[in-house]
Design an enzyme around this catalytic site. Structure first.
Site, PDB file in Angstrom:
ATOM      1  N   ASN A   1     -10.503  26.215  21.805  1.00  0.00           N
ATOM      2  CA  ASN A   1     -10.512  27.648  21.506  1.00  0.00           C
ATOM      3  C   ASN A   1      -9.458  27.962  20.446  1.00  0.00           C
ATOM      4  OD1 ASN A   1      -7.907  28.494  22.879  1.00  0.00           O
ATOM      5  ND2 ASN A   1      -8.985  27.523  24.589  1.00  0.00           N
TER       6      ASN A   1
ATOM      7  N   ASP B   1     -12.129  27.120  30.537  1.00  0.00           N
ATOM      8  CA  ASP B   1     -12.600  27.342  31.903  1.00  0.00           C
ATOM      9  C   ASP B   1     -13.485  26.200  32.391  1.00  0.00           C
ATOM     10  OD1 ASP B   1     -11.326  29.791  32.452  1.00  0.00           O
ATOM     11  OD2 ASP B   1     -12.731  30.816  31.125  1.00  0.00           O
TER      12      ASP B   1
ATOM     13  N   ASP C   1      -7.950  25.806  38.050  1.00  0.00           N
ATOM     14  CA  ASP C   1      -7.204  26.974  37.562  1.00  0.00           C
ATOM     15  C   ASP C   1      -5.715  26.682  37.765  1.00  0.00           C
ATOM     16  OD1 ASP C   1      -5.872  29.498  37.363  1.00  0.00           O
ATOM     17  OD2 ASP C   1      -7.853  30.439  37.474  1.00  0.00           O
ATOM     18  N   ILE C   2      -5.022  26.442  36.662  1.00  0.00           N
ATOM     19  CA  ILE C   2      -3.624  26.012  36.751  1.00  0.00           C
ATOM     20  C   ILE C   2      -2.757  27.126  37.341  1.00  0.00           C
ATOM     21  CG2 ILE C   2      -1.635  25.188  35.392  1.00  0.00           C
ATOM     22  CD1 ILE C   2      -3.785  24.049  33.400  1.00  0.00           C
TER      23      ILE C   2
ATOM     24  N   LYS D   1      -5.476  35.493  41.329  1.00  0.00           N
ATOM     25  CA  LYS D   1      -4.726  34.259  41.047  1.00  0.00           C
ATOM     26  C   LYS D   1      -3.528  34.092  41.980  1.00  0.00           C
ATOM     27  CE  LYS D   1      -6.675  33.613  36.739  1.00  0.00           C
ATOM     28  NZ  LYS D   1      -7.098  32.450  36.010  1.00  0.00           N
TER      29      LYS D   1
HETATM   30  N1  CTP Z   1      -5.444  30.001  33.483  1.00  0.00           N
HETATM   31  C1  CTP Z   1      -5.086  28.761  33.995  1.00  0.00           C
HETATM   32  N2  CTP Z   1      -6.052  27.828  34.220  1.00  0.00           N
HETATM   33  C2  CTP Z   1      -7.348  28.087  33.976  1.00  0.00           C
HETATM   34  C3  CTP Z   1      -7.713  29.358  33.446  1.00  0.00           C
HETATM   35  C4  CTP Z   1      -6.743  30.286  33.204  1.00  0.00           C
HETATM   36  O1  CTP Z   1      -3.902  28.528  34.225  1.00  0.00           O
HETATM   37  N3  CTP Z   1      -8.249  27.167  34.202  1.00  0.00           N
HETATM   38  C5  CTP Z   1      -4.395  31.004  33.304  1.00  0.00           C
HETATM   39  C6  CTP Z   1      -4.080  31.385  31.884  1.00  0.00           C
HETATM   40  O2  CTP Z   1      -3.045  30.576  31.372  1.00  0.00           O
HETATM   41  C7  CTP Z   1      -3.629  32.821  32.036  1.00  0.00           C
HETATM   42  C8  CTP Z   1      -4.430  33.325  33.221  1.00  0.00           C
HETATM   43  O3  CTP Z   1      -4.852  32.161  33.923  1.00  0.00           O
HETATM   44  O4  CTP Z   1      -2.284  32.904  32.412  1.00  0.00           O
HETATM   45  C9  CTP Z   1      -5.623  34.157  32.907  1.00  0.00           C
HETATM   46  O5  CTP Z   1      -6.423  33.532  31.908  1.00  0.00           O
HETATM   47  P1  CTP Z   1      -7.696  34.284  31.344  1.00  0.00           P
HETATM   48  O6  CTP Z   1      -8.340  33.417  30.319  1.00  0.00           O
HETATM   49  O7  CTP Z   1      -7.340  35.692  30.987  1.00  0.00           O
HETATM   50  O8  CTP Z   1      -8.595  34.413  32.617  1.00  0.00           O
HETATM   51  P2  CTP Z   1      -9.559  33.435  33.306  1.00  0.00           P
HETATM   52  O9  CTP Z   1      -8.989  33.000  34.602  1.00  0.00           O
HETATM   53  O10 CTP Z   1      -9.993  32.342  32.382  1.00  0.00           O
HETATM   54  O11 CTP Z   1     -10.775  34.408  33.649  1.00  0.00           O
HETATM   55  P3  CTP Z   1     -11.862  35.076  32.644  1.00  0.00           P
HETATM   56  O12 CTP Z   1     -12.005  34.121  31.475  1.00  0.00           O
HETATM   57  O13 CTP Z   1     -13.060  35.166  33.483  1.00  0.00           O
HETATM   58  O14 CTP Z   1     -11.313  36.424  32.245  1.00  0.00           O
END
Ligand code: CTP
Length: 400
Positions: free
Chosen positions: A209, A277, A304-305, A341
């Site tokens: 990305n 994701d 999801d970290i 989260k």
């Molecule tokens: N994040 C993470 N691990 C993932 C996805 C997201 O640690 N696999 C963390 C990002 O670093 C950020 C937060 O979660 O701090 C939110 O990321 P965001 O991209 O806004 O949300 P998503 O969880 O990916 O949800 P969506 O894309 O559906 O909005």
């Protein structure tokens, strides 16, 4: 006393330059090492000889002096400092700093630095009040430049008003306050994620990305500047490793999570990475060949970290902070994300096309915690890092 701090004092042109001699004496007396750059205009008011006698070091003057560059290049000068202090800061040097002009040693060192910068403006009252100067300062302060003074009073030009450089005592106090407040995370450990993740399709192709990593890197740097032992776990970016930070380079989300878990326990976790994701469920060992049929990719969800590191448990950091990149209903979606989260704070930002946030220089943050929403003005990603580190320090010291 803040022993052992290194101040790079830049003396620009103005009658107040004579006060810089007293400033050198005070800073040295408080235990700081002072190295000086004297601009050409500054050298009309004070001599390098008096400055070097007081600083007990040579004075750097000319960008294009080959001897200077080989002994101590302009990059090295700012790299070796804990703070760059411009006193006096003339209207001219402030304008140059605002626009990023680098036409002499002083302005080049100021442009090439990632260290904190403090200015003590000094100029005629009309120059001070001119919208150009006020605008320049507003931009510089937005970028995180600290300011002390000017004072109101009689001026060398016979006028009365604002523009007199702050007294050396006040400047030295501001320097000390800065150093005291800037190590408030000493003894704490922080883990920060940054950049994109890359998910392999085959040995040569990947899904990624547009994250630049600038926000995460700036946060790691700001936490380290506040004295935290900081580990930055980052996906591939074009950025240099920030100084004073342990950097672990990773590719995929799975690798990022493993590196974070290995870096624990920590007091502070900030997840600023744009984690993919999904990943491709199975990657072939060989490059996928074009053979007339279009391959379809089967994706599986990545761990999801942020959610993993937010889970209650012995290893959970005291403060786990995430970001919410949203394009619609920013606050509502980010508030829901915080709950989902399980993190303590979420920094919501609008990443819609046109906002320039994703991959850009600045950010507009809404910090959401258990008590509500705090709106921050638009600022550079570096200034967001500094403000976040400051808020983390306040919160953790309050809880102690
Ligand atoms: N994040 C993470 N691990 C993932 C996805 C997201 O640690 N696999 C963390 C990002 O670093 C950020 C937060 O979660 O701090 C939110 O990321 P965001 O991209 O806004 O949300 P998503 O969880 O990916 O949800 P969506 O894309 O559906 O909005």
């Amino acid at each position: 006393m803040n022993k052992g701090k290194r101040v790079l004092l830049i003396v620009s042109g103005g009658i107040a330059a004579y006060k810089s001699l007293e400033l050198i004496r005070l800073l040295k007396g408080r235990g700081h090492a002072v190295r000086c750059i004297l601009t050409r205009a500054g050298s009309r008011f004070v001599t390098p000889l008096s400055m070097s006698s007081l600083s007990e070091d040579r004075v750097y003057e000319d960008l294009f002096s080959l001897t200077d560059e080989s002994e101590m290049g302009h990059i090295q000068l700012s790299r070796d400092a804990d703070l760059l202090l411009v006193a006096p800061a003339s209207a001219d040097i402030l304008a140059k700093m605002r626009t990023g002009l680098a036409d002499d040693l002083a302005t080049t060192a100021l442009l090439a630095t990632d260290k904190p910068v403090m200015v003590a403006p000094a100029m005629n009252v009309r120059m001070w009040e001119h919208p150009a100067t006020q605008e320049n300062l507003a931009v510089l302060e937005q970028r995180g430049v600290l300011r002390v003074g000017p004072d109101e009073g009689d001026m060398a030009c016979g006028e009365w008003g604002y523009g007199r450089m702050a007294e050396p005592q006040a400047i030295a106090d501001a320097v000390d306050r800065f150093f005291q407040s800037s190590r408030r995370l000493a003894g704490k450990r922080a883990v920060v994620t940054s950049g994109p993740t890359v998910e392999a399709i085959d040995p040569v192709r990947y899904i990624a990305n547009r994250s630049s990593g600038r926000q995460g890197h700036a946060i790691a740097k700001a936490l380290a500047d506040q004295g935290a032992e900081t580990v930055l776990v980052t996906g591939p970016t074009a950025l240099p490793d920030p100084s004073g930070v342990e950097v672990i380079h990773v590719g995929s989300a799975v690798e990022m999570l493993a590196a974070c878990e290995q870096a624990l326990p920590a007091d502070i976790v900030v997840c600023a990475a744009a984690v993919s994701d999904w990943r491709v469920s199975e990657q072939p060992d060989q490059k996928i060949k074009k053979n007339g049929t279009v391959p379809s990719l089967l994706l599986v969800e990545n761990p999801d970290i942020l959610a993993t590191l937010s889970k209650p448990g012995n290893d959970r950091a005291k403060l786990v902070i995430g970001f919410a990149a949203e394009t619609t209903d920013v606050i509502a979606n980010a508030t829901a994300k915080r709950g989902k989260k399980g993190c303590d704070w979420i920094l919501a930002n609008d990443v819609s096309p046109g906002t320039g946030t994703f991959g850009g220089d600045s950010n507009t943050i809404h910090l959401i915690d258990a008590h509500g929403v705090e709106d921050w003005p638009t600022m550079s990603k570096e200034a967001v890092g500094a403000r976040l580190a400051q808020k983390i320090a306040e919160t953790l010291t309050r809880e102690q």
